[in-house]
Enzyme design. Structure first.
Site, PDB file in Angstrom:
ATOM      1  N   CYS A  63       0.837  -1.211   0.000  1.00  0.00           N
ATOM      2  CA  CYS A  63       0.000   0.000   0.000  1.00  0.00           C
ATOM      3  C   CYS A  63       0.874   1.265   0.000  1.00  0.00           C
ATOM      4  O   CYS A  63       1.587   1.531   0.968  1.00  0.00           O
ATOM      5  CB  CYS A  63      -0.908  -0.038   1.228  1.00  0.00           C
ATOM      6  SG  CYS A  63      -1.806   1.484   1.560  1.00  0.00           S
ATOM      7  N   CYS A  66       0.112   3.683   2.818  1.00  0.00           N
ATOM      8  CA  CYS A  66       0.606   3.132   4.088  1.00  0.00           C
ATOM      9  C   CYS A  66       2.096   3.420   4.244  1.00  0.00           C
ATOM     10  O   CYS A  66       2.556   3.787   5.325  1.00  0.00           O
ATOM     11  CB  CYS A  66       0.372   1.630   4.159  1.00  0.00           C
ATOM     12  SG  CYS A  66      -1.366   1.157   4.053  1.00  0.00           S
TER      13      CYS A  66
END
Length: 148
Positions: A63, A66
């Site tokens: 991600c 993230c």
């Protein structure tokens, strides 16, 4: 004792602390990553006994948002040394993510004495920093009340 517990519940890599240097501070930052549900449960049980704010970062290695938040969280861990920072990979510990009702990533959950006091969904580092400042300042039982 901690290393013995790590060995019993997931081996030496069950929980790892990463240290980084923030350019504005020479204080090491510490974010503990968990790779074992059993080790996480032990850690969370102990954290419930403390009035200290805990910031739990739920994300995944694939991600992009993230990864962006990970560097921001490491910097915040250097700045807010009175706050405990933890990292959970939702692909490794899906059961923990489900327990915290994580529906999107990144999700950062703020917890005091085992109770969720706030959360940030998405790559909103300024919003997260404001919420950390707010909740780390609150003391005692009033920490878990919604302020209007």
């Amino acid at each position: 004792m901690g290393s013995a517990l790590s060995f019993l519940f997931g081996g030496p890599a069950a929980a790892t602390a990463t240290a980084t240097e923030d350019s504005s501070s020479q204080e090491p930052s510490s974010v503990t990553s968990f790779h074992s549900s059993a080790r996480w449960k032990l850690h969370f049980k102990e954290a419930k006994k403390s009035p200290k704010l805990m910031v739990i970062d739920f994300g995944a290695t694939w991600c992009g948002s993230c990864n962006f938040m990970e560097s921001a969280i490491k910097a915040m861990a250097s700045k807010f040394t009175d706050v405990q920072f933890s990292k959970i990979d939702i692909d490794e510990l899906n059961d923990v993510a489900q327990k915290f009702k994580v529906r999107a990533i990144p999700t950062i959950v703020l917890v005091k004495k085992g109770k969720e006091v706030d959360r940030v969904v998405g790559a909103a580092k300024h919003e997260l920093e404001k919420k950390i400042e707010k909740h780390r300042a609150l003391q005692g039982p009033s920490c878990c009340l919604k302020l209007v």
